[in-house]
Design an enzyme around this catalytic site. Structure first.
Site, mmCIF file in Angstrom:
data_model
loop_
_atom_site.group_PDB
_atom_site.id
_atom_site.type_symbol
_atom_site.label_atom_id
_atom_site.label_comp_id
_atom_site.label_asym_id
_atom_site.label_seq_id
_atom_site.Cartn_x
_atom_site.Cartn_y
_atom_site.Cartn_z
ATOM 1 N N ASP A 189 0.861 -1.259 0.048
ATOM 2 C CA ASP A 189 0.064 -0.108 -0.016
ATOM 3 C C ASP A 189 0.953 1.371 0.005
ATOM 4 O OD1 ASP A 189 -1.577 2.235 0.473
ATOM 5 O OD2 ASP A 189 -2.534 1.296 2.462
ATOM 6 N N GLN A 192 0.939 6.539 1.154
ATOM 7 C CA GLN A 192 1.660 7.576 1.746
ATOM 8 C C GLN A 192 3.226 7.591 1.428
ATOM 9 O OE1 GLN A 192 0.229 9.740 3.700
ATOM 10 N NE2 GLN A 192 -1.645 8.580 3.825
#
Length: 394
Positions: A189, A192
């Site tokens: 993921d 960020q």
């Protein structure tokens, strides 16, 4: 201790029309503000060049198709991938759901205690058996523990590249090595990570990578799933509709090859063009410069906040662009409300990471997250606001 003089500002706030003078926007981890060049790209796409893609034989449609596919190529260059391995999705959430539901070998998946809900719930919904990797004392994914947990029964490892709460950066290369050692695939993921770190999926040796455009200074409603070509080839479609087919009859349908197989219906055309402009903007600044800038702001913020009585900081000292904290005896929502009165915008809550809140032993945290438009003055405004909170509740 870091000081204001240690911060060399990027001086880019003027590029962002939604940030007025005197407003400290410290919620970039939730969504980044948009530079004017991205707004202009979207306005042009809807205004003077708009048409559908992939279907029209008229020139405007052909031109828009070229622009849309150029955006795919731009994304591919940005993360070191091939264009036909880039799937446009609505966001990282859809990308993870796609892999969780469409990967044909649904056995065990290893997650970590710091994952966002969008990297937990999709695996539950798709019927995977979930194992959980603990964290190190300073808030990193404990890869020594992961090595001990992983077995050949694991088909997938899914970790945050950078934590949305703690800012801790994963040693992704080692995570890939551990996953591949037992025959598992690694999904990262990257929501960020991509706004603040150089990302090369080949160097990371992961198998899937997801991120959302709106955290990368681009528009909402557009995101990216990257998958190795041979892996995308073996995955069935996630949703059905136009554009993802080869041949349709009432008896049987055959499907287009990736990435079209995973992009049913009319796509978010202007979102892709806006994302293209956002990537151009970020790379013109330089991700190394962005990372250095945010690292300096994080250090200054941690130094300033740690000097205030009753403030508890979470995560490692070298967190990437994010500082989460709590004030003893004060709910984070009250912290956020009082800071807002002083024109400081932070996030307060569980940050879609309730399992991590349980690990930290708090119901929620206050979170300041930085972007290219932030300065040392914003950190000082944050610190003054927190000092005010402690006086009010002291």
């Amino acid at each position: 201790m870091a000081t204001i003089l240690d911060i060399r500002p990027l001086d880019l706030v003027a590029d962002f029309p939604a940030i007025p003078a005197g407003w400290a926007y410290l919620d970039t981890a939730a969504t980044a503000q948009k530079p004017q060049v991205v707004i202009d790209a979207i306005t042009r796409a809807y205004g003077t060049t708009y048409a559908t893609v992939h279907r029209g034989v008229y020139q405007r449609s052909a031109d828009m198709t070229l622009a849309y596919e150029a955006a795919r190529q731009r994304v591919a260059r940005f993360i070191g991938a091939k264009a036909d391995e880039i799937v446009f999705v609505r966001g990282a959430t859809e990308g993870i759901n796609l892999v969780a539901h469409c990967w044909p070998d649904k056995r065990r998946v290893l997650l970590s205690q710091l994952e966002h809900h969008s990297n937990i719930v999709p695996w539950q919904l798709a019927g995977w058996q979930i194992d959980v990797c603990p964290l190190t004392p300073d808030g990193r994914i404990d890869l020594d523990a992961a090595e001990a947990i992983l077995t050949p029964d694991h088909a997938m490892v899914a970790f945050a590249h950078v934590s949305n709460v703690l800012g801790s950066v994963l040693d992704a290369r080692r995570a890939a090595e551990l996953a591949h050692r037992v025959g598992a695939k690694l999904l990262l993921d990257g929501c960020q990570a991509v706004p603040r770190l150089p990302v090369d999926v080949q160097a990371l040796d992961c198998d899937f990578y997801v991120f959302s455009g709106h955290k990368l200074y681009g528009p909402t409603g557009i995101g990216v799933l990257w998958g190795r070509g041979d892996l995308l080839d073996v995955m069935p479609p996630f949703m059905g509709g136009g554009a993802m087919i080869d041949r349709v009859t009432f008896e049987r349908t055959t499907y287009a090859p990736p990435p079209a197989r995973f992009e049913p219906g009319t796509p978010h055309i202007t979102g892709a063009l806006g994302l293209h402009a956002a990537i151009d903007y970020v790379e013109a600044i330089g991700l190394e410069a962005i990372h250095a800038h945010e690292t300096a702001l994080v250090k200054l913020a941690r130094d300033r906040l740690s000097a205030i009585n009753s403030v508890r900081l979470f995560g490692p000292e070298d967190s990437a662009g994010i500082v989460s904290f709590a004030i003893e005896g004060v709910h984070p929502h009250d912290v956020g409300t009082i800071l807002d009165e002083g024109q400081v915008a932070i996030r307060a809550g569980h940050h879609c990471a309730q399992p991590l809140m349980d690990v930290l032993g708090v119901p929620a945290t206050a979170r300041a997250s930085f972007g290219v438009y932030n300065s040392a003055a914003d950190v000082e405004a944050l610190a003054r606001g927190v000092e005010r909170v402690t006086r009010i509740f002291g």
